[in-house]
Motif scaffolding. Structure first.
Motif, PDB file in Angstrom:
ATOM      1  N   THR A  66      40.251  16.332 158.849  1.00  0.00           N
ATOM      2  CA  THR A  66      39.839  17.195 160.399  1.00  0.00           C
ATOM      3  C   THR A  66      38.921  17.572 159.369  1.00  0.00           C
ATOM      4  N   GLY A  67      39.051  18.131 158.823  1.00  0.00           N
ATOM      5  CA  GLY A  67      37.944  19.130 158.067  1.00  0.00           C
ATOM      6  C   GLY A  67      37.092  17.998 157.519  1.00  0.00           C
ATOM      7  N   ALA A  68      36.709  16.984 157.204  1.00  0.00           N
ATOM      8  CA  ALA A  68      35.867  16.303 157.744  1.00  0.00           C
ATOM      9  C   ALA A  68      35.469  15.611 158.889  1.00  0.00           C
ATOM     10  N   PHE A  69      36.322  15.417 159.676  1.00  0.00           N
ATOM     11  CA  PHE A  69      35.949  15.264 160.930  1.00  0.00           C
ATOM     12  C   PHE A  69      34.810  16.277 161.652  1.00  0.00           C
ATOM     13  N   VAL A  70      35.595  18.115 161.539  1.00  0.00           N
ATOM     14  CA  VAL A  70      34.380  18.620 162.138  1.00  0.00           C
ATOM     15  C   VAL A  70      32.857  19.003 161.081  1.00  0.00           C
ATOM     16  N   ALA A 127      48.686   4.651 156.209  1.00  0.00           N
ATOM     17  CA  ALA A 127      48.152   3.429 155.458  1.00  0.00           C
ATOM     18  C   ALA A 127      46.912   3.514 156.371  1.00  0.00           C
ATOM     19  N   VAL A 128      46.833   3.435 157.482  1.00  0.00           N
ATOM     20  CA  VAL A 128      45.685   2.915 158.033  1.00  0.00           C
ATOM     21  C   VAL A 128      44.476   3.692 158.005  1.00  0.00           C
ATOM     22  N   MET A 129      45.581   5.317 158.149  1.00  0.00           N
ATOM     23  CA  MET A 129      44.338   6.183 158.541  1.00  0.00           C
ATOM     24  C   MET A 129      43.905   6.708 156.626  1.00  0.00           C
ATOM     25  N   MET A 130      44.174   6.491 155.526  1.00  0.00           N
ATOM     26  CA  MET A 130      44.138   6.176 154.025  1.00  0.00           C
ATOM     27  C   MET A 130      42.840   5.002 154.136  1.00  0.00           C
ATOM     28  N   LEU A 131      42.954   4.119 154.768  1.00  0.00           N
ATOM     29  CA  LEU A 131      42.151   3.059 154.456  1.00  0.00           C
ATOM     30  C   LEU A 131      40.706   2.822 154.762  1.00  0.00           C
ATOM     31  N   THR A 132      40.654   3.700 156.651  1.00  0.00           N
ATOM     32  CA  THR A 132      39.991   4.166 156.986  1.00  0.00           C
ATOM     33  C   THR A 132      38.965   4.992 156.608  1.00  0.00           C
ATOM     34  N   PHE A 133      39.201   6.021 155.585  1.00  0.00           N
ATOM     35  CA  PHE A 133      38.596   6.911 155.509  1.00  0.00           C
ATOM     36  C   PHE A 133      37.719   6.399 153.458  1.00  0.00           C
ATOM     37  N   ALA A 160      37.257   6.792 162.024  1.00  0.00           N
ATOM     38  CA  ALA A 160      37.878   6.981 161.703  1.00  0.00           C
ATOM     39  C   ALA A 160      38.772   8.391 162.132  1.00  0.00           C
ATOM     40  N   PHE A 161      39.005   9.240 162.168  1.00  0.00           N
ATOM     41  CA  PHE A 161      39.746  10.676 162.658  1.00  0.00           C
ATOM     42  C   PHE A 161      40.389  10.297 164.295  1.00  0.00           C
ATOM     43  N   VAL A 162      39.827   8.828 164.876  1.00  0.00           N
ATOM     44  CA  VAL A 162      41.203   9.134 165.696  1.00  0.00           C
ATOM     45  C   VAL A 162      42.100   8.971 165.970  1.00  0.00           C
ATOM     46  N   ILE A 166      47.301   9.476 166.339  1.00  0.00           N
ATOM     47  CA  ILE A 166      48.066   8.472 166.457  1.00  0.00           C
ATOM     48  C   ILE A 166      48.857   8.562 164.981  1.00  0.00           C
ATOM     49  N   THR A 167      48.464   8.993 164.229  1.00  0.00           N
ATOM     50  CA  THR A 167      49.461   8.906 163.090  1.00  0.00           C
ATOM     51  C   THR A 167      50.251  10.079 163.118  1.00  0.00           C
ATOM     52  N   TRP A 168      49.895  10.967 163.757  1.00  0.00           N
ATOM     53  CA  TRP A 168      51.280  12.326 163.756  1.00  0.00           C
ATOM     54  C   TRP A 168      51.906  12.413 164.667  1.00  0.00           C
ATOM     55  N   PHE A 169      51.401  11.330 166.141  1.00  0.00           N
ATOM     56  CA  PHE A 169      52.975  11.241 166.758  1.00  0.00           C
ATOM     57  C   PHE A 169      53.182   9.882 166.946  1.00  0.00           C
TER      58      PHE A 169
END
Lengths: 236, 54
Positions: A66-70, A127-133, A160-162, A166-169
């Motif tokens: 989230t910090g990276a997104f900001v 896993a998608v979260m990690m792979l996209t980053f 990638a932040f999108v 999705i991961t959280w919810f």
């Protein structure tokens, strides 16, 4: 005479070492309490102690992304190079914590679910979260021009932040093996505070690592900066 | 699922598992230590390169 910008990257002990040392001491304490003092979980027994380390890695990785997104938005709107260094540092540290999230989650899944991995919505989204980053980091490595690298990786970070919400919810939106977020009422006070304590400890460690990584990005930017044109040095 | 049942007692509590707990905590400490060391050496190299450039 102005001090060289590189002088800030060495010389006197940097503030982040104090933060990092405090974080490590706190995490050592939190590890001891999580392993030997906190009560075993009612259904998962001793294995439930993994939660005290697993959940903080999830929160820290999402916070870093989230910090990276900001920072990526900051770079896209302002063009300041400092934001690009922050993107680079936050994404890399976020990937480290996301890797730990998946590793500890897998270790946790084996005795509780009977499998190391399941293509469950929460696990897949993580896993998608990690792979996209990781993709953002690979993109940064593939682009030589610093300006293009900064812009493209900022755009990639925003995209990638999108996946973060999705991961959280994911545990609420789909039927998942993974439990939903605890509401605070479902956990004993001792267990809750050990988790919060370890989160604070790992947050301090993460701040230390991000600051170290940020300084590397800063030094690399100085090294790859074009040499001054004739006459520029005289102008100062 | 069958493995879960095999590891659970009649009360439904997962028994043992200290090896998994130690592995999880050990992995975190090991990974953070290795990454911190990695950053230390990368910082030294980047710092030296920026000094040469200056």
């Amino acid at each position: 005479m102005n001090p060289s910008p590189t002088r800030h990257t060495s010389g006197r002990p940097a503030w982040e070492h104090v933060v990092g040392a405090l974080g490590l001491v706190l995490f050592a304490t939190g590890s001891y309490v999580g392993l030997f003092v906190a009560p075993p979980e009612r259904m998962m027994g001793e294995v439930g102690r993994i939660l005290y380390a697993h959940v903080p890695t999830a929160w820290i990785s999402m916070l870093a992304f989230t910090g990276a997104f900001v920072a990526a938005l900051g770079h896209l709107f302002s063009g300041r190079r400092g934001f690009d260094h922050a993107v680079e540092a936050l994404v890399e540290v976020g990937v480290v914590f996301a890797g730990l999230l998946l590793l500890t989650g897998s270790i946790f899944a084996r005795p509780t679910w009977g499998v190391w991995w399941s293509w469950d919505p929460r696990l897949t989204a993580s896993a998608v979260m990690m792979l996209t980053f990781i993709g953002v980091l690979l993109l940064r490595g593939a682009v030589i021009d610093p300006d293009r690298r900064a812009t493209w990786s900022s755009v990639a970070t925003v995209l990638a932040f999108v996946n973060i919400p999705i991961t959280w919810f994911s545990v609420k939106w789909w039927r998942s093996l993974h439990q939903t977020q605890s509401d605070g009422q479902s956990m004993a006070l001792t267990m809750k505070w050990v988790m919060y304590f370890n989160t604070l400890a790992l947050l301090l460690v993460a701040i230390w690592l991000v600051a170290r990584r940020w300084r590397i990005a800063q030094a690399q930017a100085l090294a790859e900066a074009p040499p001054p044109l004739p006459g520029e040095e005289a102008l100062g | 699922m069958t493995v879960v049942l095999a590891q659970a007692t009649a009360e439904g509590v997962v028994q043992g598992g200290w090896g998994y707990v130690i592995a999880a905590y050990g992995a975190i400490w090991l990974a953070l230590g290795l990454y911190a060391a990695n950053l230390h050496f990368r910082h030294r190299a980047a710092d030296a390169a920026s000094r040469e450039e200056a």
